[in-house]
Design a protein around this motif. Structure first.
Motif, PDB file in Angstrom:
ATOM      1  N   TRP A  74       0.825  -1.199   0.000  1.00  0.00           N
ATOM      2  CA  TRP A  74       0.000   0.000   0.000  1.00  0.00           C
ATOM      3  C   TRP A  74       0.862   1.252   0.000  1.00  0.00           C
ATOM      4  CZ3 TRP A  74      -0.678   3.481   4.271  1.00  0.00           C
ATOM      5  CH2 TRP A  74      -1.639   4.485   4.034  1.00  0.00           C
ATOM      6  N   SER A  75       1.844   1.324   0.890  1.00  0.00           N
ATOM      7  CA  SER A  75       2.627   2.553   1.030  1.00  0.00           C
ATOM      8  C   SER A  75       3.479   2.846  -0.197  1.00  0.00           C
ATOM      9  CB  SER A  75       3.529   2.484   2.268  1.00  0.00           C
ATOM     10  OG  SER A  75       4.508   1.472   2.129  1.00  0.00           O
ATOM     11  N   GLY A 104       2.544   2.046  -3.311  1.00  0.00           N
ATOM     12  CA  GLY A 104       1.696   2.227  -4.478  1.00  0.00           C
ATOM     13  C   GLY A 104       1.358   0.967  -5.248  1.00  0.00           C
ATOM     14  N   ALA A 137      -2.366   0.344  -5.370  1.00  0.00           N
ATOM     15  CA  ALA A 137      -2.994   1.246  -6.334  1.00  0.00           C
ATOM     16  C   ALA A 137      -2.814   0.731  -7.754  1.00  0.00           C
ATOM     17  CB  ALA A 137      -2.390   2.647  -6.202  1.00  0.00           C
ATOM     18  N   PHE A 159       3.802  -1.673 -11.308  1.00  0.00           N
ATOM     19  CA  PHE A 159       4.166  -0.705 -10.279  1.00  0.00           C
ATOM     20  C   PHE A 159       5.332  -1.206  -9.435  1.00  0.00           C
ATOM     21  CE2 PHE A 159       0.871   2.758  -9.657  1.00  0.00           C
ATOM     22  CZ  PHE A 159       0.412   2.683 -10.966  1.00  0.00           C
ATOM     23  N   GLY A 182       5.424   6.780  -3.526  1.00  0.00           N
ATOM     24  CA  GLY A 182       4.417   5.721  -3.461  1.00  0.00           C
ATOM     25  C   GLY A 182       3.054   6.245  -3.070  1.00  0.00           C
ATOM     26  N   LEU A 183       3.015   7.114  -2.072  1.00  0.00           N
ATOM     27  CA  LEU A 183       1.743   7.683  -1.645  1.00  0.00           C
ATOM     28  C   LEU A 183       1.136   8.574  -2.722  1.00  0.00           C
ATOM     29  CD1 LEU A 183       2.630   8.583   2.059  1.00  0.00           C
ATOM     30  CD2 LEU A 183       1.153   6.733   1.262  1.00  0.00           C
ATOM     31  N   LEU A 227       1.612   8.257  -5.928  1.00  0.00           N
ATOM     32  CA  LEU A 227       1.102   7.349  -6.954  1.00  0.00           C
ATOM     33  C   LEU A 227      -0.285   6.838  -6.576  1.00  0.00           C
ATOM     34  CD1 LEU A 227       4.155   5.131  -8.025  1.00  0.00           C
ATOM     35  CD2 LEU A 227       2.829   6.683  -9.474  1.00  0.00           C
ATOM     36  N   GLY A 228      -0.445   6.522  -5.285  1.00  0.00           N
ATOM     37  CA  GLY A 228      -1.747   6.048  -4.827  1.00  0.00           C
ATOM     38  C   GLY A 228      -2.837   7.086  -5.042  1.00  0.00           C
TER      39      GLY A 228
END
Length: 348
Positions: A95-96, A98, A101, A144, A164-165, A167-168
């Motif tokens: 998650w962190s 990405g 996502a 990703f 990463g965040l 990208l999310g």
């Protein structure tokens, strides 16, 4: 015997304790709900006896959810261990960074493409929904993962997390636009992804999750020793005979196989892969990968089960979501790590 100096023994004792705890919590989850069923009646129903109503509630509603929570928590926990080792980043997880996502975007593009491809593609999507969404998630997460692995060699820990965040957040906007052009079938396939949920998986869906997760777990176990060497550095890993580029590819493949089916069927479940590896390292007293794998799997399963029990408690009003409950545990842990972790302090 000095347990502090014996990670294998600590891992064994911790694993046995966690197994007993997971079984007890799973039994409680099967018994508690709007209709309460005693533990004895649950065991009787699982053995093939008991009242028909109890059996229907357990096998059709509660057991698939409990098994999914155990499987998802375990897979995400192991995926977090692998990612934090591969990126040498205590804040890394699907998650962190990405990856989750990416899985969402892959599925959104798939269902929208089916909408533009006519009735035949829509029929295929409905008939092979499980296969389709898993494939879309695998492709999205895989792409990703490769991007973030390449970026990790050029930037520091904090920069990688911020990327990463971002990208999310970017993918959330893209997904909204993409789904705007999807039809009702595509929207239905994607509708359960706004928050994590273990309740949408049926017993017939479970094999589609179990098979890739099992392959990912085998890959993780096979590469545990060279991945531990990589924690010290690429030069040290090569001195032990590890093929570092191949090791990176296999570890990424393992992460994708572990995370993609969970994301496909349960949505973007957060925080488990991020915080569970820290619990596993605290129990084992080591950063070595092999002792961490069972501990991370069991700790993740326990955390997922506990959160799911809270969500599906017999509340008068059901407004709780899985990720909201996980955030109440995960966010304070992340804040503490950001403030007190020597690794994170070194990246300031």
């Amino acid at each position: 015997m000095n347990l502090r100096a014996n990670p294998e023994m600590r891992s064994t004792i911790g694993s046995v304790t966690l197994v007993v705890t997971v079984v007890a919590v799973a039994l409680f989850a099967l018994s508690w709900g709007m209709i309460s069923i005693s533990a004895g009646d649950v065991i009787y129903a699982l053995s093939g006896g008991g009242q028909a109503m109890h059996s229907q509630i357990i096998f059709e509603l509660r057991l698939p959810r409990v098994l999914t929570a155990i499987l998802a928590g375990g897979a995400l926990g192991i995926g977090g261990v692998l990612m934090q080792a591969l990126f040498r980043n205590p804040m890394a997880d699907a998650w962190s960074l990405g990856l989750t996502a990416g899985g969402q975007l892959g599925v959104a593009l798939l269902v929208t493409a089916a909408a533009f491809s006519g009735p035949a593609a829509i029929s295929f999507l409905q008939s092979f929904e499980g296969v389709s969404i898993t494939l879309g998630a695998i492709i999205g997460i895989g792409v990703f993962a490769l991007v973030m692995a390449s970026l990790a060699r050029k930037v520091g820990t904090i920069t990688l997390l911020v990327v990463g965040l971002m990208l999310g957040f970017t993918v959330q906007g893209i997904v909204s636009i993409v789904l705007h052009f999807a039809n009702r079938v595509g929207g239905r396939v994607f509708s359960g992804w706004s928050d994590g949920n273990f309740a949408g998986v049926t017993m017939t869906d479970l094999p589609m999750i179990v098979v890739p997760v099992a392959v990912g777990l085998l890959l993780a176990a096979a590469n545990a020793k060279p991945l531990t060497a990589l924690l010290i550095g690429e030069t040290y890993a090569r001195s032990l005979g590890a093929d570092v580029p191949r090791l990176r590819r296999l570890t990424l493949a393992s992460v994708v196989l572990l995370v993609a089916p969970i994301t496909a069927y349960c949505g973007p479940v957060t925080f488990i892969g991020l915080i569970v590896p820290h619990f596993a390292r605290a129990i084992a007293g080591t950063a070595r990968i092999a002792p961490l794998l069972p501990l991370a799997a069991l700790s993740g399963a326990l955390l997922a089960l506990a959160a799911d029990i809270i969500v599906h408690a017999p509340w008068e009003q059901h407004f709780l979501h899985l990720n909201a409950v996980l955030a109440l545990v995960g966010a304070p842990v992340v804040i503490a790590l950001l403030i007190f972790s020597p690794t994170m302090r070194g990246q300031r």
